[in-house]
Design a protein around this motif. Sequence first.
Motif, PDB file in Angstrom:
ATOM      1  N   UNK A 120       0.834  -1.208   0.000  1.00 45.50           N
ATOM      2  CA  UNK A 120       0.000   0.000   0.000  1.00 45.50           C
ATOM      3  C   UNK A 120       0.862   1.250   0.000  1.00 45.50           C
ATOM      4  N   UNK A 121       1.910   1.208   0.857  1.00 39.97           N
ATOM      5  CA  UNK A 121       2.803   2.360   0.938  1.00 39.97           C
ATOM      6  C   UNK A 121       3.482   2.587  -0.402  1.00 39.97           C
ATOM      7  N   UNK A 122       3.910   1.494  -1.002  1.00 45.25           N
ATOM      8  CA  UNK A 122       4.600   1.559  -2.286  1.00 45.25           C
ATOM      9  C   UNK A 122       3.708   2.186  -3.348  1.00 45.25           C
ATOM     10  N   UNK A 123       2.469   1.736  -3.338  1.00 45.29           N
ATOM     11  CA  UNK A 123       1.501   2.246  -4.322  1.00 45.29           C
ATOM     12  C   UNK A 123       1.292   3.743  -4.123  1.00 45.29           C
ATOM     13  N   UNK A 124       1.143   4.118  -2.852  1.00 46.79           N
ATOM     14  CA  UNK A 124       0.927   5.532  -2.551  1.00 46.79           C
ATOM     15  C   UNK A 124       2.109   6.368  -3.033  1.00 46.79           C
ATOM     16  N   UNK A 125       3.304   5.824  -2.842  1.00 44.02           N
ATOM     17  CA  UNK A 125       4.499   6.548  -3.272  1.00 44.02           C
ATOM     18  C   UNK A 125       4.546   6.676  -4.790  1.00 44.02           C
ATOM     19  N   UNK A 126       4.144   5.609  -5.463  1.00 38.01           N
ATOM     20  CA  UNK A 126       4.154   5.645  -6.926  1.00 38.01           C
ATOM     21  C   UNK A 126       3.253   6.752  -7.436  1.00 38.01           C
TER      22      UNK A 126
END
Lengths: 261, 364
Positions: A120-126
């Motif tokens: 989720x964090x990764x997606x948000x960062x993307x």
Amino acid sequence: MSSLAPNLLDEALGFDVATSTITDRWDGCRRVILIEDSVETSGAFVLHHFIKRTLSPLSSDVVIFLSFSHSFSHYDRVLRKMGCNLVQQTENKRFLFFDLLKFQCKEGNVESVTMALYGKVHKALEICCVPDTKTKVLLVIDDISLMEVATNGSSNQVLDFLHYCHSLTSQFGCSLVILDHEDIYTSTDLPTLLLRMECLADTVIKAEPLGTGLAADVHGQLTILNKGVSDVVGKKRSKSSNFHFKIKENNVEYFYPGSRT
Amino acid sequence: MASSKARTSSFSRNLSSASTPQIPGLKHGPNGTMFLSSGIEDLDKILGGGFTLGSLVMVMEDPEAPHHMLLLRNFMSQGLIHTQPLLYASPAKDPKGFLGTLPNPLTSKDDKSHVRETEQEKALRIAWQYKKYFGEQNLNSQRDGKAEYCNDFDLRKPLERHILIGQSIDCVSFQECSNVATLYDRCSTFLAPNHRLSTGEKGLEKLDGNRSDGGITCGGRIAIQSLCTPQCDFSNKDWEMLSFIRSLKSILRSSNAVAILTFPPSLLSPYFLKRWQHLADTLISVKTIPDEDKELSKLLTGYQDMIGLQNVHKVARINTQVPAILDATIYSMKLYKRRSLILECLNQAPVDGSSGTSYASSGS
């Protein structure tokens, strides 16, 4: 804005005093900042300081906030008094709040749950880090000791999670701010998690009570250790600074010991 | 987050909170919080008004004396008088029996005499106690208006039966619970969303004072006694207990209840003890004092009346970053006329005087 005027904390962290924008200094920093506090003195105010700085109207930086300890309304109230409206920033997509108060792993699924969170964090960062823009992201974790509780004490999984987050700092050029409680680990012989985090961190901020106890004028002291600061001749060395603070609703006063009458 | 759309400006005035009528047993605190009385007037005053709604209060027990029970009993009794729902969990086989030991409020007549007498007493106190003298006077002048918020309890008289009847009281024995999850379920059903204790929306609405629907009708109380005692099956599962406390804390945050949890710190390893302490919003410890400690009795005035010491380590800080700085962190617990619990700042004799000779020589 007077509250954006540089103070001892910003100086110690190396924010450029001359330019009021912080983007330049953050640029290429990709820092990992570890905040350590204790039962007597909470270090949460340093987190608030970072949020406020990052969400300053002069920049377009984004905060991704993983909260294990308080609800959104708490931070909203606190930051509102500091002149930063988190509700508005959420609408502007500059403040992403992950409410993890009820985040809890069960036996056996620890790895998958923490991985899902990382996803989720990764997606948000993307989404936040559009290439070719100057947008910097600050990833905040409040606080990591509660994540240990949520994973039923499997600090290895927490460490894995942290390492993944650390890899994000180079991938997306974001900074990572972690809050942890130092005094938990003083009784253990090998505080792996704390040592590893201190190793990962470029800057360690310690909030401690005064040796003489809390006073009305001095709420505690901050010790800031900057690792790998280049000095005049270009040698890498650590630089530490120490000063007292007094927390107020709208800002925090920092001063050197004894400079107050 | 969605519920907060109405407020976009930092400077919008919160009109609703000003006009909300006073709810019996609850009091408005700073930063949009609400207080609920601990049942001990002095403790309320020390904490700045009482226990904050939605907070977790932890009390570190003394292994040798049941002083924490005094806090629990006053807390529970006060709730019942305000007809607030109560959940009591204890390691005993029959926790319901404990309700019979709850103290009864002093009648107003007794109450007044108590005030008058203490005032007389105070007039006799000597000079270096002056500061305290003024502090308490203010308190007494306030007490008339807030008499309903916090009662004085007579620890010798059991709570009258009729107060217990018709109340929503839930009792849990740890021995019924095979694991902490069962206890957690009981707590969460007590605070369940359709229950009147929940605000429905997460936190924000409650804290911002939009109480038109749902609304705070009253505060709830959870009292958990001696969580990590060996009587319960889960006492050796440190992480599970931590998870329980953390989950309890997170459901409390969005409710209108206060939970008080006592535990014997000596049964926890220092590593876990610190974690427990970090989880507490308000952290208090109670200690007994040895009966015949000559050193201490020389040092502290009123040593004979003291039954123990109470230490306030941490005060709940919800919606603010400013720490609460108390005048003193250690208070002496005294039983006034052997029936009502009072907390006082320690009156330490002047250091020079503790040698014992200087006073005597100057007097003669």
